[in-house]
Design a protein around this motif. Sequence first.
Motif, PDB file in Angstrom:
ATOM      1  N   GLY A   1       0.380  23.722  59.165  1.00  0.00           N
ATOM      2  CA  GLY A   1       0.017  22.317  58.980  1.00  0.00           C
ATOM      3  C   GLY A   1       0.584  21.720  57.710  1.00  0.00           C
ATOM      4  N   ARG A   2       1.091  22.566  56.814  1.00  0.00           N
ATOM      5  CA  ARG A   2       1.632  22.012  55.576  1.00  0.00           C
ATOM      6  C   ARG A   2       3.110  21.695  55.727  1.00  0.00           C
ATOM      7  NH1 ARG A   2       0.353  25.761  50.739  1.00  0.00           N
ATOM      8  NH2 ARG A   2       0.623  27.289  52.375  1.00  0.00           N
ATOM      9  N   TRP A   3       3.556  20.714  54.941  1.00  0.00           N
ATOM     10  CA  TRP A   3       4.959  20.331  55.043  1.00  0.00           C
ATOM     11  C   TRP A   3       5.856  21.387  54.402  1.00  0.00           C
ATOM     12  CZ3 TRP A   3       9.347  19.549  52.245  1.00  0.00           C
ATOM     13  CH2 TRP A   3      10.382  18.869  52.901  1.00  0.00           C
ATOM     14  N   HIS A   4       7.014  21.535  54.996  1.00  0.00           N
ATOM     15  CA  HIS A   4       8.033  22.436  54.477  1.00  0.00           C
ATOM     16  C   HIS A   4       9.369  21.910  55.003  1.00  0.00           C
ATOM     17  CE1 HIS A   4      10.604  25.981  54.420  1.00  0.00           C
ATOM     18  NE2 HIS A   4       9.846  26.375  53.414  1.00  0.00           N
ATOM     19  N   PRO A   5      10.509  22.162  54.330  1.00  0.00           N
ATOM     20  CA  PRO A   5      11.773  21.627  54.867  1.00  0.00           C
ATOM     21  C   PRO A   5      12.028  21.961  56.334  1.00  0.00           C
ATOM     22  CG  PRO A   5      12.140  22.514  52.681  1.00  0.00           C
ATOM     23  CD  PRO A   5      10.706  22.807  53.015  1.00  0.00           C
ATOM     24  N   LEU A   6      11.397  23.046  56.825  1.00  0.00           N
ATOM     25  CA  LEU A   6      11.598  23.386  58.236  1.00  0.00           C
ATOM     26  C   LEU A   6      10.358  23.155  59.097  1.00  0.00           C
ATOM     27  CD1 LEU A   6      13.782  26.629  58.277  1.00  0.00           C
ATOM     28  CD2 LEU A   6      14.286  24.456  59.394  1.00  0.00           C
TER      29      LEU A   6
ATOM     30  N   TYR B   1       9.761  15.499  59.134  1.00  0.00           N
ATOM     31  CA  TYR B   1      10.694  15.858  58.048  1.00  0.00           C
ATOM     32  C   TYR B   1      10.650  14.807  56.921  1.00  0.00           C
ATOM     33  CZ  TYR B   1      14.796  16.176  55.213  1.00  0.00           C
ATOM     34  OH  TYR B   1      15.597  16.219  54.113  1.00  0.00           O
ATOM     35  N   LEU B   2      10.738  13.542  57.299  1.00  0.00           N
ATOM     36  CA  LEU B   2      10.892  12.490  56.276  1.00  0.00           C
ATOM     37  C   LEU B   2       9.652  12.333  55.397  1.00  0.00           C
ATOM     38  CD1 LEU B   2      12.854   9.851  58.359  1.00  0.00           C
ATOM     39  CD2 LEU B   2      13.731  11.166  56.426  1.00  0.00           C
ATOM     40  N   ARG B   3       8.503  12.726  55.912  1.00  0.00           N
ATOM     41  CA  ARG B   3       7.292  12.529  55.105  1.00  0.00           C
ATOM     42  C   ARG B   3       7.272  13.441  53.880  1.00  0.00           C
ATOM     43  NH1 ARG B   3       2.699  15.969  55.548  1.00  0.00           N
ATOM     44  NH2 ARG B   3       3.007  17.623  57.083  1.00  0.00           N
ATOM     45  N   GLY B   4       8.151  14.448  53.880  1.00  0.00           N
ATOM     46  CA  GLY B   4       8.072  15.424  52.784  1.00  0.00           C
ATOM     47  C   GLY B   4       9.089  15.258  51.675  1.00  0.00           C
ATOM     48  N   ILE B   5       9.994  14.288  51.775  1.00  0.00           N
ATOM     49  CA  ILE B   5      11.071  14.232  50.766  1.00  0.00           C
ATOM     50  C   ILE B   5      10.890  13.059  49.804  1.00  0.00           C
ATOM     51  CG2 ILE B   5      12.756  15.449  52.186  1.00  0.00           C
ATOM     52  CD1 ILE B   5      14.031  12.670  52.789  1.00  0.00           C
ATOM     53  N   GLU B   6      11.509  13.216  48.634  1.00  0.00           N
ATOM     54  CA  GLU B   6      11.352  12.218  47.571  1.00  0.00           C
ATOM     55  C   GLU B   6      12.343  11.067  47.667  1.00  0.00           C
ATOM     56  OE1 GLU B   6       8.939  12.272  45.288  1.00  0.00           O
ATOM     57  OE2 GLU B   6       8.173  14.072  46.270  1.00  0.00           O
ATOM     58  N   ASN B   7      13.378  11.204  48.475  1.00  0.00           N
ATOM     59  CA  ASN B   7      14.443  10.183  48.522  1.00  0.00           C
ATOM     60  C   ASN B   7      13.921   8.837  49.016  1.00  0.00           C
ATOM     61  OD1 ASN B   7      15.359  12.935  49.171  1.00  0.00           O
ATOM     62  ND2 ASN B   7      17.397  12.052  49.062  1.00  0.00           N
ATOM     63  N   PRO B   8      14.607   7.757  48.623  1.00  0.00           N
ATOM     64  CA  PRO B   8      14.351   6.488  49.308  1.00  0.00           C
ATOM     65  C   PRO B   8      14.694   6.651  50.787  1.00  0.00           C
ATOM     66  CG  PRO B   8      15.851   6.162  47.452  1.00  0.00           C
ATOM     67  CD  PRO B   8      15.675   7.637  47.616  1.00  0.00           C
ATOM     68  N   ILE B   9      13.889   6.016  51.623  1.00  0.00           N
ATOM     69  CA  ILE B   9      14.067   6.158  53.074  1.00  0.00           C
ATOM     70  C   ILE B   9      14.187   4.785  53.727  1.00  0.00           C
ATOM     71  CG2 ILE B   9      12.906   6.912  55.213  1.00  0.00           C
ATOM     72  CD1 ILE B   9      11.643   9.151  53.485  1.00  0.00           C
ATOM     73  N   GLY B  10      15.232   4.614  54.499  1.00  0.00           N
ATOM     74  CA  GLY B  10      15.369   3.394  55.293  1.00  0.00           C
ATOM     75  C   GLY B  10      14.680   3.612  56.632  1.00  0.00           C
ATOM     76  N   ILE B  11      14.078   2.574  57.150  1.00  0.00           N
ATOM     77  CA  ILE B  11      13.506   2.639  58.504  1.00  0.00           C
ATOM     78  C   ILE B  11      14.059   1.464  59.290  1.00  0.00           C
ATOM     79  CG2 ILE B  11      11.382   2.569  59.887  1.00  0.00           C
ATOM     80  CD1 ILE B  11       9.871   3.618  57.415  1.00  0.00           C
ATOM     81  N   LYS B  12      14.736   1.762  60.387  1.00  0.00           N
ATOM     82  CA  LYS B  12      15.233   0.678  61.227  1.00  0.00           C
ATOM     83  C   LYS B  12      14.055   0.045  61.959  1.00  0.00           C
ATOM     84  CE  LYS B  12      19.787   0.993  60.756  1.00  0.00           C
ATOM     85  NZ  LYS B  12      20.680   0.816  61.883  1.00  0.00           N
TER      86      LYS B  12
END
Length: 467
Positions: free
Chosen positions: A20-25, A295-306
């Motif tokens: 249940g925890r986030w991880h890159p995979l 995947y996207l919920r776990g990263i620090e980068n700015p994220i675009g959403i169409k």
Amino acid sequence: MSSILKPTNQIVQPEAKSDGRWHPLSWNQFDIAQLPEYPDTEELRRAYYELKSLPPLITSWEIEALKEKLAQASMGKAFLIQGGDCAETFDSCNSVKLVNMLKVMLQMSFILIHEMGIPIIRVGRVAGQYAKPRSQNYEEVNGEQMMSYRGDLINSYLPNRDARVPDPQRLVTAYQKAALSLNFLRALSDEGFADLQHPGQWELDFMQNNEFYEEYEQMVNTIKKAIKFMDAIIPNKLNTTHKVDFYTSHEALNLFYESAQTRTVPRKEGWFNLSGHMVWLGNRTQQLDGAHIEYLRGIENPIGIKVGPPFSPDALIDILDRINPSHEAGKIVLITRMGHANVATELSKYINRVRRSGHPVVWSCDPMHGNTYATGNNFKTRRFDDILQEIRETFAVHRSEGSYLGGVHLELTGDNVTECVGGANGLNEEGLGINYETYCDPRLNYEQSLEMSFLVAKEWNRAKNQI
Ligand code: PEP
Ligand code: CO
């Protein structure tokens, strides 16, 4: 509709066990859209770990700097220009194309700075934009059924069955091409900057028949003078120490590519996708309980959403709550791509719903993806006027809602292609065959891009003066 794959579990290993925890995979446990199954699991595993062992393409502090700038754009104090190819190909990783692309992006940004007087954030669709969503998994070419081409990151565009089989080694090749592109772009924006801005590099003749020609010419002359002036007062400084900020972005589509390059860094919290500064969630991978959002919920980068059809403001808020639960500023760019005919009826619903949710966002306008059509002789194209119309309508709706349009997202090239119709040069459908290069969506060419940035600046000023 392309099918949604069940979790592949193809390279799950102990660190990615589902708890249940986030991880890159951790995404690997979720249903996934738009990623075909790789037939050779062992080869996929090898390519994944090779990619994971290679040095990062960018740094965490560049990501943080971009986020700070985007936070400014969300407050109306900066403007984002994101642009580049629909799909980069491995073949297009060459000197001429990269120089032309950086040149057009810089010149567009100078036009915007000149006209708007605020910082412009430049983000290329470059050095990683190698994967494409497709509406069909299979297509028929010359009477033969084969997998659809999904971008060089996945398979080859060559029309034969073997070439279309997803090849894991392409994950590593894409990384290498991205690294080569980035290396050259960085060198150019450090050292080649002055040369790229050489007055001779501005090509303006195409505007001669345009109603704005004089205004445009005057503006370019002022920009040239300013560059000359800077050159004169700080000799050699512009090309040695004055670095131009240029960021990279791509659609986070092939999650093997993304997660292998998602890392922690010393003395910082969180995980950074170090394959590009910004990534975006495409229109076809927005399943709330799907792999891409996981995947996207776990990263620090700015994220675009169409943001486009099927229209549902509530679904967008669910995604925002999932990806940016802490309401971090500068984290989310909402890239609306509605089609010029839908903006007036749809956009305000989103603006109001997002405002009510309290999510801080940068609003950007992608006037390309809702305005594609096929001509009688089957060229996929877009009308310059439809693109401009979507930008105008988008500015107008933001203006009437008291909101700020903080960016544009364009498919463009610095090359002299003939893919979109219209613009000052008057390219028509008959002319599309002259230099139609794209394997994917039609792009604005050099002239159309400069003209568009000039018109965007005009609209921005109108919006500013009326708020
Ligand atoms: C794209 O930006 O190339 C793209 C495929 O856009 P969208 O996901 O909005 O259709
Ligand atoms: Co596209």
